[in-house]
Design a protein around this motif. Sequence first.
Motif, short mmCIF file in Angstrom:
data_model
loop_
_atom_site.label_atom_id
_atom_site.label_comp_id
_atom_site.label_asym_id
_atom_site.label_seq_id
_atom_site.Cartn_x
_atom_site.Cartn_y
_atom_site.Cartn_z
N SER A 507 0.65 -1.29 -0.04
CA SER A 507 -0.02 -0.17 0.20
C SER A 507 0.92 1.19 0.02
N GLU A 508 0.24 2.44 -0.15
CA GLU A 508 0.93 3.80 -0.13
C GLU A 508 1.68 3.92 1.18
N SER A 509 1.20 3.31 2.21
CA SER A 509 1.62 3.38 3.65
C SER A 509 2.55 2.38 3.87
N HIS A 510 3.02 1.60 2.60
CA HIS A 510 4.01 0.70 3.02
C HIS A 510 3.75 -0.70 3.85
N THR A 511 2.15 -0.89 3.91
CA THR A 511 2.00 -2.31 4.56
C THR A 511 1.64 -3.30 3.31
N VAL A 512 1.75 -4.60 3.84
CA VAL A 512 1.51 -5.68 3.01
C VAL A 512 0.10 -6.05 3.16
N THR A 513 -0.55 -6.00 2.06
CA THR A 513 -1.83 -6.07 1.90
C THR A 513 -2.15 -7.32 1.01
N LEU A 514 -3.43 -8.04 1.17
CA LEU A 514 -3.96 -8.92 -0.06
C LEU A 514 -5.45 -8.82 0.19
N HIS A 515 -6.07 -9.26 -0.98
CA HIS A 515 -7.50 -9.39 -1.10
C HIS A 515 -7.88 -10.48 0.06
N ASP A 516 -9.34 -10.26 0.68
CA ASP A 516 -9.68 -11.28 1.79
C ASP A 516 -9.87 -12.46 1.08
N LEU A 517 -10.35 -12.62 -0.21
CA LEU A 517 -10.67 -13.77 -0.64
C LEU A 517 -9.42 -14.70 -1.11
N ILE A 518 -8.04 -13.74 -1.59
CA ILE A 518 -6.95 -14.65 -1.70
C ILE A 518 -6.19 -14.93 -0.41
N GLU A 519 -6.45 -14.21 0.60
CA GLU A 519 -6.19 -14.60 2.12
C GLU A 519 -6.61 -15.73 2.44
N ASP A 520 -8.11 -15.85 2.12
CA ASP A 520 -8.78 -17.12 2.47
C ASP A 520 -8.20 -18.48 1.68
N VAL A 521 -7.97 -18.26 0.30
CA VAL A 521 -7.22 -19.26 -0.52
C VAL A 521 -5.99 -19.76 0.31
N GLY A 522 -5.09 -18.83 0.85
CA GLY A 522 -3.98 -19.14 1.50
C GLY A 522 -4.14 -20.05 2.71
N LYS A 523 -5.14 -19.44 3.45
CA LYS A 523 -5.69 -20.27 4.66
C LYS A 523 -6.22 -21.38 4.55
N GLU A 524 -6.96 -21.55 3.53
CA GLU A 524 -7.60 -23.10 2.90
C GLU A 524 -6.57 -24.14 2.67
#
Length: 1243
Positions: A507-524
Amino acid sequence: MASITDGFSYDVFLSFRGKDTRYCFTGNLWKALHDRGIRTFMDDEELRKGDEIAPSLVKAIEQSRMAIIVLSKNYASSSFCLQELSNILDCIKDKGRSVLPVFYDVDPFDVRRLTGTYGEAMAKHEARSNHNMDSLQKWKNALYQVANVSGFHYTNGDGYEHEFIGKIVEQVSREIKPVTLPVPDYVVGLELKSQELVSLLNVGSDDRVHMVGIHGVGGIGKTTLALAVYNMIVHQFEGSCFLENVRENSDKHGLPYLQKLLLSQIVGDENIELTGFKQGISILQQRLRQKKVLLILDDVDKQEQLHAIAGKPDWFGPGSRVIITTRNTRLLTCHGVESTYEVKELKEGDAFELLTRTAFKTDKVSAGYAGISNSEVTYFELLSRIAYETDEVSAPLVDILHRVITYASGLPLALEVVGSHLFNKTIDEWKSVLDGYERIPNKEIQTILKVSFDALEEEEKNVFLDIACCFKGRELEWVKRMLHAHHGDSKEDHIRVLVENSLIKISESHTVTLHDLIEDVGKEIVRQESPGEPGKRSRLWFPEDVVQVLEGNTGTTKIEIIYLDSPVKVECDRKAFKKMKNLRTLIMKDAQFSESPKHLPNSLRIFQCWLSPSWVLPSDFYPKKLAICNIPYDFALCKWGDFFKKKFEKMTTLYFQHCSLTQIPDISGLLNLKELSIKDCGNLITIDDSMGLLGKLEILCIINCIELMSIPPLKLPSLKELDLSRCGSLENFPHVVGGFLDKLKFLSVEDCFKLKSIPPLKLASLKELYLSNCWSLESFPPVVDGLLDKLKILDATGCSKFRSIPPLKLPSLIQLNLSKCRSLESFPPLVDGFLDELKILSVKRCNKLRSIPPLKLALLEELDLTGCDSLESLPPMVGLLDKLKILSVKGCSKLRNIPPLNLASLEQLDLSYCVSLEGFPEILGQVERIAQLYLHRTPIKELPFSFQNLTLLRSLYLSDCGIVQFPNSIVMMLELTEITIKNGGWLFPKQDESEGKMSPKQSSEVEILRLWNCNLSEEYLAIGLEWFANVKELDLSLSKFTVLPECIGKCHVLWKLILNDCEELEEIKGIPPSLKTLSAYNCISLTSSCKSKLLNQELHEAGNTRFCLPHTEIPEWFDHQCKRESSISFWFRNEFPAIALCFVYPLRSKHPFLWVIVNGCRVSKWDDENKYHNGPLKAFHLQLFHKTFVDQLDKKLLKNKWNHVKVKSGFGCEIIGVHVLKEKSGNKDILFSNELAYSLKRN
């Protein structure tokens, strides 16, 4: 996309005389059309035997978009051709499709008038007995019709035949619009995105080939956007091709298959055979380099695909456009694609629209779901009702829709899939479906999103799973450190790959983000490692899973990370960690354990635990590879024993935060420590000397340790950052061995209130120095040789004992803040006087500062001298700062003048409270960025003629500035639309007595004029209104005049007049013709005749007025009146009538109101908001206004029936009145109570 049907089998049907042109002109024309990709029907000789047309030919004619008639010399001699022509005109021209005649070596006159060979041919047909007269006449009519159609005429010798054919092909290309491709049924939010992408493509330019990449996560709408843009612009190209599913088709069929599809679509060559993709490249280059084409490559995932299909721009003709959709931005970069477009998540409104369309298969939400009425409610209405909380019945639906939108997080794929699954289900079924998705993600969504993950290398997959499960939302640098420590080496390249594949974002504030559903992919993916047993998964983050494993002692060697970011209570099995031999990262925040574990894994590399109570470390706990350690809140040396006396060669980061300890222990065993942070340790008194001997330490933060009085000597050759902020008891800066801090870039001692001095230091690399609020610091830190060559930020705010600052050389300084240095008497001397890079200079409230020396400040953007009481003048250079955007001398009470200003970049100018300032500065050049100018208590006597150079000034505000003379140039300021003068006055341009009264040659463009408490005379107001004749809103509140002159009636566009608290005003002699709003609160001296004039029926009958003035009675022309606590009723049919309302309220009533009730439902509560007046009232007041209720009535009206309306007085109303505007309402459909009774009695 290989082929999309549009209802036609052919674009062109060729009608011709085979004997004349089959093997020459018509054959060549067919080839040219075919090469352009135009589907062209040309029959063979077998179909033309006999006089009757074969059914296959008739069908071909019917299935063609247009026909080309090649009228050669012997065309009319063939009855077959004439019959075909007749069929063409019946099937094509009569149905709105086009016919294009080509007069090939034939005069159109002969065809039209049946002369020459056409006359001879028709004579022969007439002579034959087998042709009836009806057919002959039909053929003649057909020839006449086609001869009158604009077409092409070619005669041998006119030029090259191939050039003539080229003109025909161009005309056909223009007439036959390319086939548009189908887009999904429900598309939202595409219009703006399409416009932005088309702009990026620069379609109108034919000078070169443009390649544009569309990127984003899977399911975000890249293909849909490409389809929409394709359909918008495809008609501008000679050939086009939409190659969908490049990734899938390449894997299944190979690259030559894609090349053949491309050649088939653009060139029309469906029979080409390719031995390999290299041959395909050669043929593509050869066939396409002269064509202006539109090519869409959808879902590209490998570089070789681009190399094979669109290797270089010079493969295609000038003006071509190539659009590539991909999840991998790296492919675009490596292929040299300069222009890219990221498709972002849908905004909430668009997401709601898409969801309701897919869930209800309509643009409207079924009332059965919404529970609102028997009608239907559009999603816009539902959103409105949600926003205003006016519909409690629909709350369950609103809640579930909000859950779906939150779950999908703006991903169109998810909204469509979930919405489709919700179709035709009850709200309870919706909840059940969504509950399931939140536990176990939808497989259809997962499959699409998982594509990018499957393409990763093994280590990249692990880094993605770490971030998705544990590190989402954290700062990039923090994530890098964690991954480095966990895996043992840097993972920056892996992070870059994840970004390029649209799996994560920075992000512009230099944080690591990802879409909630892509997050769900990893967790699944991690959950599927062991669906039923969390202890056999590689990562644990879900609180229930962590508690289950720790309390049940079900952990295994599979576990690598435990990350807990929420408070939990754990009745921990003391042996819970014993089996976790491969646990590398243990991060737990605010966890309460019943007791300390007996075992901790020596495999740990990250140990960050804020525990209650703090653990007693097991005696055998010695994690040699520990890299990051965060000490618990109530850390005590007795519980941790000799832990820090051990050597930890891998440890790079150590945190003591919110600890209750009084001393920092010996940490000499941490030989490779790079960062030591001691924060908010309120009881800390001493720090072990070993801290000052850590040769590799780069960051040392000792912040808000309020009892710490001293810091041990520092011998830290690698130190880059030293932060001692808010150590309020620190009296002396730590001794620096040798005075060297050569690598230090950041130094802060902010809020070290007792710090008295800083020793001489060598700070050759320092970039940021913060000394703010060091109240006891008596002098600026001595800098060896005065060199701070790399310093960019120097903040000494609040160093109130600084009297002077030694000479400094600051060639790199960008920001200098010396505000509140109340003892500072002179500006710091600068070597050579240069501050070449300085952009911000602030010396606010430096009360003893008398002058600013001449400085070279070529890049200065902000100069703040607010509150410099002793400052008497400004150097001339201030007026010549080209880049200056903000200049404030607010409160410089001794400042007498400001040098002429030539500041083209100036955006803000504040001269308020400069009580000695004698005049407004000259404006030497045009200043186009100041839109508003506020002057408070600045007794300037006049505005200079050059004031007009503030060319884009829109608003001028003068408060307590005395009498200010305006220049006549003010009428030339075309953008100036608002002037406010408060507690002062104005003068107009000077004039000779001999000239008499001076009038402006043109009026100002000012539309809003406020003159509050300006002591205006009647005569002077009349002059002012000549200068501001275009005023639309005039506010003369608190004026002392007794008569408002008749000339105000000449203000033809004035619609709002505010006269509040003009207590001496008796007469308003003129009423502006456009006046709609009059506010005359507390005008208690108005005469009865003046009030009568203001309340005249003719003035208000046109509608839309809103008047308030002191008065005790409703005007007589209000037909229906009643006193307080009563009501007025009437009935109407069809449209609600246009009415005027009026009420009187006493001076004690602050906010009176009345109700309007329709068919028993309150549709409006109207009150006196006093929006133009805030003071107490000194008399009874009357409000007269008009009201329409179209927006509020909605479904409350009964169609074709009588509707009942009640106007009821509320709190504070003495009298109310209702008047129907006769010109705007028909009397037939309105009946008041007495009229209704009479009507019923009569009937």
